[in-house]
Design an enzyme around this catalytic site. Structure first.
Site, PDB file in Angstrom:
ATOM      1  N   LYS A   1       0.634  -1.214   0.116  1.00 11.10           N
ATOM      2  CA  LYS A   1      -0.040   0.039  -0.070  1.00 11.10           C
ATOM      3  C   LYS A   1       0.688   1.370   0.048  1.00 11.10           C
ATOM      4  O   LYS A   1       0.421   2.494  -0.502  1.00 11.10           O
ATOM      5  CB  LYS A   1      -1.034   0.084   1.300  1.00 11.10           C
ATOM      6  CG  LYS A   1      -1.271   1.319   1.699  1.00 11.10           C
ATOM      7  CD  LYS A   1      -2.022   1.356   2.851  1.00 11.10           C
ATOM      8  CE  LYS A   1      -2.136   2.620   3.592  1.00 11.10           C
ATOM      9  NZ  LYS A   1      -0.907   3.375   4.165  1.00 11.10           N
ATOM     10  N   ASN A   2       1.939   1.034   0.657  1.00 10.18           N
ATOM     11  CA  ASN A   2       2.777   2.261   0.803  1.00 10.18           C
ATOM     12  C   ASN A   2       3.786   2.515  -0.282  1.00 10.18           C
ATOM     13  O   ASN A   2       4.663   3.458  -0.369  1.00 10.18           O
ATOM     14  CB  ASN A   2       3.702   2.411   2.175  1.00 10.18           C
ATOM     15  CG  ASN A   2       2.639   2.785   3.150  1.00 10.18           C
ATOM     16  OD1 ASN A   2       1.411   3.090   2.756  1.00 10.18           O
ATOM     17  ND2 ASN A   2       2.922   2.585   4.529  1.00 10.18           N
TER      18      ASN A   2
ATOM     19  N   ARG B   1      -3.583  10.649   1.786  1.00  8.48           N
ATOM     20  CA  ARG B   1      -2.088  11.802   1.880  1.00  8.48           C
ATOM     21  C   ARG B   1      -1.495  11.600   0.576  1.00  8.48           C
ATOM     22  O   ARG B   1      -0.794  12.735   0.284  1.00  8.48           O
ATOM     23  CB  ARG B   1      -1.449  11.406   2.955  1.00  8.48           C
ATOM     24  CG  ARG B   1      -1.840  11.554   4.284  1.00  8.48           C
ATOM     25  CD  ARG B   1      -1.146  10.964   5.312  1.00  8.48           C
ATOM     26  NE  ARG B   1       0.157  11.910   5.345  1.00  8.48           N
ATOM     27  CZ  ARG B   1       0.056  13.463   5.972  1.00  8.48           C
ATOM     28  NH1 ARG B   1      -1.050  13.706   6.267  1.00  8.48           N
ATOM     29  NH2 ARG B   1       1.004  14.061   5.999  1.00  8.48           N
TER      30      ARG B   1
ATOM     31  N   CYS C   1      -4.545   8.698   8.050  1.00  8.57           N
ATOM     32  CA  CYS C   1      -4.903   8.069   9.329  1.00  8.57           C
ATOM     33  C   CYS C   1      -4.687   9.256  10.355  1.00  8.57           C
ATOM     34  O   CYS C   1      -3.684   9.881  10.597  1.00  8.57           O
ATOM     35  CB  CYS C   1      -4.128   7.163   9.724  1.00  8.57           C
ATOM     36  SG  CYS C   1      -4.604   5.476   8.993  1.00  8.57           S
TER      37      CYS C   1
ATOM     38  N   ARG D   1       0.289  15.256  11.595  1.00  8.87           N
ATOM     39  CA  ARG D   1       0.858  14.755  10.309  1.00  8.87           C
ATOM     40  C   ARG D   1       0.767  16.090   9.358  1.00  8.87           C
ATOM     41  O   ARG D   1       0.182  16.315   8.497  1.00  8.87           O
ATOM     42  CB  ARG D   1      -0.389  13.811   9.741  1.00  8.87           C
ATOM     43  CG  ARG D   1      -0.346  12.701  10.463  1.00  8.87           C
ATOM     44  CD  ARG D   1      -0.860  11.227  10.052  1.00  8.87           C
ATOM     45  NE  ARG D   1       0.046  10.768   8.971  1.00  8.87           N
ATOM     46  CZ  ARG D   1      -0.121   9.897   8.040  1.00  8.87           C
ATOM     47  NH1 ARG D   1      -1.413   9.319   8.048  1.00  8.87           N
ATOM     48  NH2 ARG D   1       0.552   9.149   7.396  1.00  8.87           N
TER      49      ARG D   1
ATOM     50  N   ASP E   1       3.863   0.982  11.923  1.00  5.51           N
ATOM     51  CA  ASP E   1       2.955   0.526  11.432  1.00  5.51           C
ATOM     52  C   ASP E   1       2.859  -0.974  11.739  1.00  5.51           C
ATOM     53  O   ASP E   1       1.684  -1.691  11.666  1.00  5.51           O
ATOM     54  CB  ASP E   1       2.785   0.408   9.851  1.00  5.51           C
ATOM     55  CG  ASP E   1       3.001   2.026   9.174  1.00  5.51           C
ATOM     56  OD1 ASP E   1       2.274   2.796   9.455  1.00  5.51           O
ATOM     57  OD2 ASP E   1       4.042   2.101   8.642  1.00  5.51           O
TER      58      ASP E   1
ATOM     59  N   VAL F   1       7.685   7.722  16.073  1.00  7.30           N
ATOM     60  CA  VAL F   1       7.471   8.257  14.828  1.00  7.30           C
ATOM     61  C   VAL F   1       6.266   9.050  14.747  1.00  7.30           C
ATOM     62  O   VAL F   1       6.203  10.510  14.358  1.00  7.30           O
ATOM     63  CB  VAL F   1       7.230   6.971  13.573  1.00  7.30           C
ATOM     64  CG1 VAL F   1       7.182   7.787  12.293  1.00  7.30           C
ATOM     65  CG2 VAL F   1       8.507   6.279  13.615  1.00  7.30           C
TER      66      VAL F   1
ATOM     67  N   ARG G   1      -8.919   0.740   3.365  1.00  8.54           N
ATOM     68  CA  ARG G   1      -8.055   1.540   2.726  1.00  8.54           C
ATOM     69  C   ARG G   1      -6.715   0.813   2.342  1.00  8.54           C
ATOM     70  O   ARG G   1      -5.842   1.234   1.527  1.00  8.54           O
ATOM     71  CB  ARG G   1      -7.837   2.610   3.636  1.00  8.54           C
ATOM     72  CG  ARG G   1      -8.405   3.869   3.478  1.00  8.54           C
ATOM     73  CD  ARG G   1      -7.819   5.030   4.247  1.00  8.54           C
ATOM     74  NE  ARG G   1      -6.490   5.270   3.889  1.00  8.54           N
ATOM     75  CZ  ARG G   1      -5.107   5.647   4.777  1.00  8.54           C
ATOM     76  NH1 ARG G   1      -5.685   5.787   6.150  1.00  8.54           N
ATOM     77  NH2 ARG G   1      -4.399   5.758   4.527  1.00  8.54           N
TER      78      ARG G   1
HETATM   79  C1  EPZ Z   1       4.273   7.136   5.533  1.00  6.77           C
HETATM   80  O1  EPZ Z   1       3.473   8.261   5.816  1.00  6.77           O
HETATM   81  C2  EPZ Z   1       3.184   6.040   5.423  1.00  6.77           C
HETATM   82  N1  EPZ Z   1       1.941   6.464   4.645  1.00  6.77           N
HETATM   83  C3  EPZ Z   1       2.689   5.713   6.500  1.00  6.77           C
HETATM   84  O2  EPZ Z   1       1.617   4.777   6.758  1.00  6.77           O
HETATM   85  C4  EPZ Z   1       4.027   5.181   7.449  1.00  6.77           C
HETATM   86  O3  EPZ Z   1       3.612   5.190   8.899  1.00  6.77           O
HETATM   87  C5  EPZ Z   1       4.948   6.520   7.457  1.00  6.77           C
HETATM   88  O4  EPZ Z   1       5.249   6.843   6.356  1.00  6.77           O
HETATM   89  C6  EPZ Z   1       6.314   6.181   8.224  1.00  6.77           C
HETATM   90  O5  EPZ Z   1       6.942   5.162   7.926  1.00  6.77           O
HETATM   91  C7  EPZ Z   1       2.166   6.309   3.212  1.00  6.77           C
HETATM   92  O6  EPZ Z   1       3.159   5.801   2.732  1.00  6.77           O
HETATM   93  C8  EPZ Z   1       0.785   6.668   2.550  1.00  6.77           C
HETATM   94  P1  EPZ Z   1       6.281  10.255   7.264  1.00  6.77           P
HETATM   95  P2  EPZ Z   1       3.903   9.459   5.665  1.00  6.77           P
HETATM   96  O7  EPZ Z   1       6.327  11.597   6.431  1.00  6.77           O
HETATM   97  O8  EPZ Z   1       4.893   9.730   4.407  1.00  6.77           O
HETATM   98  C9  EPZ Z   1       6.431  14.199  10.488  1.00  6.77           C
HETATM   99  C10 EPZ Z   1       0.021   3.373   7.408  1.00  6.77           C
HETATM  100  O9  EPZ Z   1      -0.423   2.837   8.393  1.00  6.77           O
HETATM  101  N2  EPZ Z   1       6.221  15.131   9.362  1.00  6.77           N
HETATM  102  O10 EPZ Z   1       7.403   9.541   7.347  1.00  6.77           O
HETATM  103  O11 EPZ Z   1       2.986  10.702   5.813  1.00  6.77           O
HETATM  104  C11 EPZ Z   1       5.140  13.642  10.806  1.00  6.77           C
HETATM  105  O12 EPZ Z   1       4.187  14.059  11.605  1.00  6.77           O
HETATM  106  C12 EPZ Z   1       0.457   4.542   7.081  1.00  6.77           C
HETATM  107  O13 EPZ Z   1       0.242   2.608   6.390  1.00  6.77           O
HETATM  108  C13 EPZ Z   1       6.476  16.303   9.497  1.00  6.77           C
HETATM  109  O14 EPZ Z   1       6.608  16.886  10.641  1.00  6.77           O
HETATM  110  O15 EPZ Z   1       5.034   9.640   7.131  1.00  6.77           O
HETATM  111  C14 EPZ Z   1       5.456  12.022  11.485  1.00  6.77           C
HETATM  112  O16 EPZ Z   1       5.786  12.493  12.801  1.00  6.77           O
HETATM  113  C15 EPZ Z   1       0.191   5.462   8.369  1.00  6.77           C
HETATM  114  N3  EPZ Z   1       6.137  17.382   8.494  1.00  6.77           N
HETATM  115  C16 EPZ Z   1       7.022  11.861  10.789  1.00  6.77           C
HETATM  116  O17 EPZ Z   1       7.418  12.921  10.093  1.00  6.77           O
HETATM  117  C17 EPZ Z   1       5.978  16.705   7.291  1.00  6.77           C
HETATM  118  O18 EPZ Z   1       5.995  17.403   6.188  1.00  6.77           O
HETATM  119  C18 EPZ Z   1       7.106  10.728   9.853  1.00  6.77           C
HETATM  120  O19 EPZ Z   1       6.155  10.939   8.781  1.00  6.77           O
HETATM  121  C19 EPZ Z   1       6.255  15.247   6.940  1.00  6.77           C
HETATM  122  C20 EPZ Z   1       6.199  14.526   7.987  1.00  6.77           C
END
Ligand code: EPZ
Length: 452
Positions: free
Chosen positions: A26-27, A100, A124, A129, A314, A336, A422
């Site tokens: 999915k990711n 997203r 989610c 986020r 996850d 995270v 989803r």
């Molecule tokens: C991806 O989300 C995945 N989603 C998430 O999977 C996964 O948990 C996450 O990566 C971490 O591996 C998809 O791929 C669609 P991040 P993403 O940017 O890219 C902060 C699932 O259940 N951050 O790595 O949105 C954020 O708040 C989902 O499959 C900022 O502060 O995650 C978080 O604390 C849930 N500012 C951290 O970074 C930003 O602009 C990591 O988020 C972006 C992120």
């Protein structure tokens, strides 16, 4: 409030036994679909699961003139971007709150059309986020961003140029944003503190097949040399290691035995080590991994989530359900997402003993330690779980509730099950195939959910 079709009755107490198959991650899959927008020729993506995130991206691509059709084999999509065009803002806005992934359309649309409109994002509810890194990145490439009430309007009046970027945190989405923007930007982009999850490596493989020049160093640095033009790709998506781990946790929590066809050791090594420490057994072959509960007590552990190659966030929620069955005190430190432990209050309602803490417990200090977030947990087990009325809070939390309901004595009413669509393909058929006793309630028999 959920509607009747969104409720599942789960009669617990039966071990899950049998075989399921996981398909493309999915990711990765929705991002590889977005990458097709960058090409001048059609692309073929294989191993595509039938999940809502894929349908959302398919709809958005079609609005922008990409023809999306089924390929020769089941689960194959052919994406033809040769007639990309501007989409109507109102039509795009209809997808607001759905996922997203729309944020990743920015770079490709700016390259193809010179402008982009991004609606409000979904995804989610597991923390704030924010998308500040994404916009900082896009500005560095030369984009202008106009935030309005209905969404974000972006332009790149002078095109996009390669640049040096250091991410404040190795964010998965922001790394993908850089990749999808840099490949056609003028000059070289150097990204430091990048995320290096297996899904990102697979996206890099997709882009390389299209003609991109991308190198990864050992120290989270990714270098991209922009090219003038990209072609199409033919690619088989890596399997979903997050779904595979969810089924593994379900096998452990229900004292069952599940063969996960498609699961791959390489992307799950950290999970497998932890699974073994808890007392779960597994056996790997060329086609998948069998996970089972070998009998006897499970072990309490200390667990800290982290970016890859650490323990993936996850994986945390499904495994916590199994930890309620381990003997002693387990410590879970979520580093995270600041709010990914809220789902445990429903487990407590079912009989679990889980206490949340604002401090960083059990390991290193993280970004959330000084910020008053309940991001550590102590799970005291083993505890017998009883069926309850549950309202699904987010994708992985939702699957965790299904696991808990299956491990519990008695019947649970799980509300909001559509959210699970989803990211988990065909999960109800899979559950039934594993011997789960589940049913959709009769229309006239369903009371309103007890929990708002
Ligand atoms: C991806 O989300 C995945 N989603 C998430 O999977 C996964 O948990 C996450 O990566 C971490 O591996 C998809 O791929 C669609 P991040 P993403 O940017 O890219 C902060 C699932 O259940 N951050 O790595 O949105 C954020 O708040 C989902 O499959 C900022 O502060 O995650 C978080 O604390 C849930 N500012 C951290 O970074 C930003 O602009 C990591 O988020 C972006 C992120």
């Amino acid at each position: 409030m959920t509607d009747i079709a969104d409720v599942l009755l789960v009669h617990g107490g039966t071990p899950l036994e049998g075989e399921i198959r996981v398909r493309g991650a999915k990711n990765l899959v929705p991002k590889a679909m977005v990458a097709a927008l960058l090409g001048s020729e059609p692309s073929r993506l294989r191993n595509v699961p039938d999940i809502r995130d894929v349908r959302v991206v398919r709809g958005l691509l079609q609005l922008h003139g990409v023809t999306v059709s089924s390929g020769e084999e089941p689960g194959e999509l052919v994406l033809d971007p040769t007639r990309v065009e501007s989409a109507n803002v109102a039509d795009i806005d209809a997808h607001a709150g759905s996922s997203r992934i729309p944020i990743l359309f920015c770079g490709p649309l700016l390259h193809r059309l010179g402008h982009a409109f991004i609606p409000g994002l979904g995804g989610c509810d597991i923390g704030g986020r924010p998308i500040d890194f994404h916009f900082d990145v896009l500005r560095r490439f030369g984009a202008t961003i106009d935030k309005r009430a209905d969404g974000q309007y972006l332009e790149a009046p002078r095109g996009l140029r390669g640049c040096k970027i250091q991410l404040p945190y190795p964010s998965v989405g922001s790394t993908e944003q850089v990749l999808l923007t840099a490949v056609l930007a003028e000059g070289v982009t150097e990204l430091t503190n990048a995320a290096v999850e297996p899904e990102i490596e697979d996206l890099i493989c997709v882009l390389q097949k299209m003609g991109a020049i991308i190198s990864m160093d050992t120290d989270r640095t990714i270098r991209i040399t922009g090219v003038d033009k990209l072609g199409g790709y033919t690619h088989r998506a890596i399997p979903d290691r997050l779904e595979a781990a969810s089924w593994a946790s379900a096998a452990l929590a229900t004292e069952g035995n599940i063969y996960v066809r498609g699961a791959q050791q390489r992307s799950m090594m950290t999970f497998l080590n932890t699974f073994r420490k808890v007392g779960g057994a597994f056996e790997i072959d060329d086609q998948g991994i069998r996970f089972w509960h070998p009998g006897g007590p499970l072990n309490a552990i200390a667990l800290e989530t982290d970016v890859h190659p650490g323990f993936q966030t996850d994986w945390q929620q499904p495994l916590v359900v199994a930890l309620t069955q381990a003997s002693g005190l387990s410590i879970v430190h979520e580093t995270v997402y600041e709010s990914r432990l809220g789902f445990t209050s429903a487990l407590n309602q079912m009989g679990a003993h889980i206490q949340l803490y604002r401090e960083c417990l059990g390991g290193s200090a993280c970004r959330f330690g000084q910020r008053n977030f309940l991001h550590s947990a102590v799970v005291s087990g083993p505890t017998k779980l009883q069926g309850a009325d549950l309202v699904i809070p987010d994708l992985r939390g939702g699957f965790s509730y299904l696991i808990a309901a299956l491990a519990a004595q008695g019947t649970s009413r799980v509300h909001g099950i559509d959210l699970i669509n989803r990211g988990y393909e065909n999960f109800m058929d899979k559950l039934e195939g594993l011997g789960a006793h589940i049913e959709l309630p009769r229309k006239d028999a369903e009371p309103a959910p007890a929990v708002a």
